[in-house]
Design a protein around this motif. Structure first.
Motif, PDB file in Angstrom:
ATOM      1  N   ALA A 142       5.078  -0.013  -2.737  1.00  0.00           N
ATOM      2  CA  ALA A 142       4.348   0.087  -4.006  1.00  0.00           C
ATOM      3  C   ALA A 142       5.272   0.505  -5.143  1.00  0.00           C
ATOM      4  O   ALA A 142       5.236  -0.075  -6.245  1.00  0.00           O
ATOM      5  CB  ALA A 142       3.194   1.083  -3.862  1.00  0.00           C
ATOM      6  N   THR A 143       6.123   1.491  -4.885  1.00  0.00           N
ATOM      7  CA  THR A 143       7.067   1.940  -5.911  1.00  0.00           C
ATOM      8  C   THR A 143       8.020   0.819  -6.296  1.00  0.00           C
ATOM      9  O   THR A 143       8.339   0.626  -7.486  1.00  0.00           O
ATOM     10  CB  THR A 143       7.861   3.154  -5.402  1.00  0.00           C
ATOM     11  N   GLY A 144       8.465   0.064  -5.296  1.00  0.00           N
ATOM     12  CA  GLY A 144       9.345  -1.068  -5.572  1.00  0.00           C
ATOM     13  C   GLY A 144       8.673  -2.135  -6.405  1.00  0.00           C
ATOM     14  O   GLY A 144       9.286  -2.707  -7.320  1.00  0.00           O
ATOM     15  N   ILE A 192      12.338  -0.945   0.740  1.00  0.00           N
ATOM     16  CA  ILE A 192      11.705   0.261   1.282  1.00  0.00           C
ATOM     17  C   ILE A 192      12.700   1.420   1.314  1.00  0.00           C
ATOM     18  O   ILE A 192      12.380   2.548   0.907  1.00  0.00           O
ATOM     19  CB  ILE A 192      11.129  -0.020   2.686  1.00  0.00           C
ATOM     20  N   ALA A 193      13.915   1.141   1.769  1.00  0.00           N
ATOM     21  CA  ALA A 193      14.932   2.197   1.844  1.00  0.00           C
ATOM     22  C   ALA A 193      15.280   2.737   0.454  1.00  0.00           C
ATOM     23  O   ALA A 193      15.483   3.941   0.275  1.00  0.00           O
ATOM     24  CB  ALA A 193      16.185   1.649   2.526  1.00  0.00           C
ATOM     25  N   GLY A 247      10.336   7.906  -0.097  1.00  0.00           N
ATOM     26  CA  GLY A 247      10.072   9.262  -0.560  1.00  0.00           C
ATOM     27  C   GLY A 247       9.779   9.400  -2.030  1.00  0.00           C
ATOM     28  O   GLY A 247       9.435  10.495  -2.503  1.00  0.00           O
ATOM     29  N   ALA A 248       9.910   8.312  -2.785  1.00  0.00           N
ATOM     30  CA  ALA A 248       9.624   8.387  -4.223  1.00  0.00           C
ATOM     31  C   ALA A 248       8.130   8.564  -4.453  1.00  0.00           C
ATOM     32  O   ALA A 248       7.316   7.957  -3.752  1.00  0.00           O
ATOM     33  CB  ALA A 248      10.122   7.122  -4.924  1.00  0.00           C
ATOM     34  N   PRO A 249       7.739   9.400  -5.405  1.00  0.00           N
ATOM     35  CA  PRO A 249       6.311   9.597  -5.666  1.00  0.00           C
ATOM     36  C   PRO A 249       5.678   8.317  -6.213  1.00  0.00           C
ATOM     37  O   PRO A 249       6.301   7.574  -6.986  1.00  0.00           O
ATOM     38  CB  PRO A 249       6.291  10.720  -6.703  1.00  0.00           C
ATOM     39  N   CYS A 250       4.449   8.052  -5.781  1.00  0.00           N
ATOM     40  CA  CYS A 250       3.752   6.848  -6.256  1.00  0.00           C
ATOM     41  C   CYS A 250       2.265   7.164  -6.349  1.00  0.00           C
ATOM     42  O   CYS A 250       1.627   7.468  -5.338  1.00  0.00           O
ATOM     43  CB  CYS A 250       3.976   5.672  -5.299  1.00  0.00           C
ATOM     44  N   THR A 251       1.735   7.131  -7.544  1.00  0.00           N
ATOM     45  CA  THR A 251       0.312   7.415  -7.727  1.00  0.00           C
ATOM     46  C   THR A 251      -0.513   6.189  -7.347  1.00  0.00           C
ATOM     47  O   THR A 251      -0.013   5.056  -7.334  1.00  0.00           O
ATOM     48  CB  THR A 251       0.017   7.791  -9.184  1.00  0.00           C
ATOM     49  N   THR A 252      -1.770   6.426  -7.035  1.00  0.00           N
ATOM     50  CA  THR A 252      -2.697   5.352  -6.696  1.00  0.00           C
ATOM     51  C   THR A 252      -3.464   4.949  -7.951  1.00  0.00           C
ATOM     52  O   THR A 252      -4.049   5.814  -8.629  1.00  0.00           O
ATOM     53  CB  THR A 252      -3.675   5.801  -5.600  1.00  0.00           C
ATOM     54  N   ALA A 253      -3.462   3.686  -8.270  1.00  0.00           N
ATOM     55  CA  ALA A 253      -4.105   3.201  -9.490  1.00  0.00           C
ATOM     56  C   ALA A 253      -5.610   3.462  -9.457  1.00  0.00           C
ATOM     57  O   ALA A 253      -6.267   3.282  -8.419  1.00  0.00           O
ATOM     58  CB  ALA A 253      -3.848   1.710  -9.664  1.00  0.00           C
TER      59      ALA A 253
END
Length: 518
Positions: free
Chosen positions: A50-52, A143-144, A148-154
């Motif tokens: 998701a962050t990517g 993914i790598a 661990g990066a923070p990712c909020t849910t829309a």
């Protein structure tokens, strides 16, 4: 009193994965080949994806086309797409590159996730979509890079799209059914209540169909209850391997179509094991097959009837309502009664409700009905009438509300002024000991307007004259097909169904249609 405006905010479907990871973080959520992933791992990988995707500029409302065989990355990516508020747009992985390009244009997609087995598809779609990510090594690198990066849910509302579910009409031209977060939350609850009562983290589900369609909806229910999902190790359906996995992982449920369930039940290794819910849908099951499966597996099969537009939620028939012996209790031919929270009516062409036991179009209304076809007002106008979704299927209900499907309105043909429903003829044909599979369709005829032809997969050497003579003793003359053609195997879609258009194409390719003039 001032008018109140009620909020339509609902749970983002990605929350199902987060909840499973929170409840049983070390529980096995997915098995594929020799590898397994814990729920906490799947949640972390979905968050990284998701962050990517956000880093690529994707966000709420963007449509992400996905062309992939069943695999772990596809499983995780679905929740990543949900999480950012984008729309999951999966294809049948057996489609050709130009067909996938057409879907990309039709759905106006912003990005393309492609299985590494299809580099040609990726190259073709790259001409119409700027962002292409290959699954496999490229996805692992993504993914790598974002682990661990923070990712909020829309934040999402009830009517926000989450899935474009491709369906085909009689022409084979695909339409994108728009499924929403609110609708799918109802569907998950409805499946668990009606089809899979008691499912929890001690259960396991075997996937024997592509996750792009009905099997993907089924797996959402497993995630909602933190039940383990087991994927077949390859995209080729291997009956013996399926039974090995069922035994090894103590599989308690699976979703399939009648043709695949028949293959499973006929195999020498067939045994109930831990199975409690074997769900079949996508097409009606012939009575001869139903009896055989009940004798081999016992009362574990669950039928549901429902199109992609209603996400399977029209009717269901519980395991205890399946009877191996013919008689009143068997309710032969029924696909069950209305799903919880859904209403079904049999309507005539004017939209009037027909009385019990009269045949008309099956129409449905309720929270599981889709929002409409994407960018297709003409199809939407045909699909809905006074709020009711018109399925295009014909059938009738008995006085107790059990539904019986006669067939597709488009499958019916008129011969000499008489309406003929192919399913009735097919049911009779399948009681012949030498008929393994069959399909009946109407074709043009100079004298009668239309006549029937039967495509049959025989168990031995096919004898057309003998089979036609046998049918003469089983049904009225006007219903008997004019010709019987024998095939080595029945053409099937990528989901195991036998669409009439593929049967027609197969007969035309062999020069058997059109029929020679008498």
């Amino acid at each position: 009193m001032a008018e109140l405006r009620m909020s339509r905010r609902v749970m983002n479907l990605a929350t199902l994965l987060r909840q499973a990871a929170r409840r049983v973080p070390d529980g096995v959520g997915l098995v594929w080949g020799e590898r397994s992933w814990r729920w906490a791992e799947i949640e972390a990988r979905a968050g990284a994806i998701a962050t990517g995707l956000i880093g690529m500029g994707l966000g709420k409302g963007d449509r992400v086309l996905v062309h992939s065989k069943n695999c772990e990355q596809m499983f995780a990516a679905q929740f990543a797409v949900f999480r950012i508020g984008a729309v999951w747009v999966p294809t049948n992985f057996r489609l050709l590159a130009d067909e996938v390009v057409d879907l990309a244009r039709m759905a106006k997609v912003s990005a393309f996730l492609c299985h590494p087995d299809f580099p040609g598809h990726a190259a073709a779609v790259a001409d119409v979509v700027q962002r292409v990510v290959m699954l496999g090594a490229e996805m692992e690198a993504l993914i790598a890079a974002h682990a661990g990066a923070p990712c909020t849910t829309a934040a999402v509302e009830y009517d926000d799209p989450c899935w474009f579910f491709f369906t085909s009409g009689t022409t084979g031209r695909s339409k994108a059914s728009v499924l929403t977060h609110g609708q799918m939350a109802f569907v998950v609850n409805n499946h668990l209540a009606d089809l899979l009562p008691g499912t929890n983290e001690r259960d396991a589900s075997l996937v024997v169909a592509p996750l792009s369609h009905g099997a993907g909806v089924h797996q959402l229910t497993q995630v909602a209850r933190a039940a383990k999902t087991v994927l077949l190790p390859t995209d080729r359906f291997d009956v013996a391997e399926a039974w090995r996995l069922i035994a090894e992982h103590l599989v308690t449920n699976l979703f399939t179509v009648p043709t695949i369930l028949k293959l499973l039940a006929e195999h020498p290794d067939a045994a109930p094991h831990a199975l409690r819910h074997v769900i079949y849908a996508g097409a009606p099951m012939y009575r001869a097959d139903q009896r055989m499966i009940l004798q081999r597996l016992g009362k574990v099969i669950v039928q549901y009837f429902g199109l992609g537009e209603v996400t399977g939620n029209i009717t269901y028939l519980r395991p205890d309502q399946h009877e191996a012996e013919d008689g009143p209790a068997a309710r032969m031919g029924t696909c069950g009664f209305e799903r919880t929270g859904m209403e079904v009516q049999i309507q005539d062409e004017a939209g009037r409700v027909l009385p019990p036991c009269e045949t008309g179009e099956i129409c449905v209304i309720g929270p599981a009905v889709f929002a409409g076809y994407f960018d297709n007002p003409e199809a939407n106008a045909k699909a809905f009438r006074d709020g009711w979704f018109r399925t295009g299927d014909l059938g009738h209900m008995d006085a107790e509300g059990f539904l019986y499907i006669t067939g597709r309105a488009s499958d019916m043909y008129i011969s000499g002024g008489s309406n003929i429903h192919p399913r009735e003829v097919e049911e009779k044909l399948l009681t012949h000991p030498d008929v393994a599979e069959c399909a009946v369709l109407g074709v043009p005829d100079a004298l009668w307007g239309e006549v029937g032809v039967a495509a049959v997969v025989p168990r031995g050497a096919g004898d057309e004259a003998a089979l036609l003579a046998w049918m003469g003793e089983k049904m009225p003359r006007y219903k008997i097909p004019k010709r019987v053609f024998f095939l080595d195997e029945m053409p099937k879609s990528g989901y195991g169904k036998v669409p009439k258009r593929l049967v027609r194409d197969a007969l035309e390719a062999r020069g058997l249609l059109p029929l020679a003039k008498a």
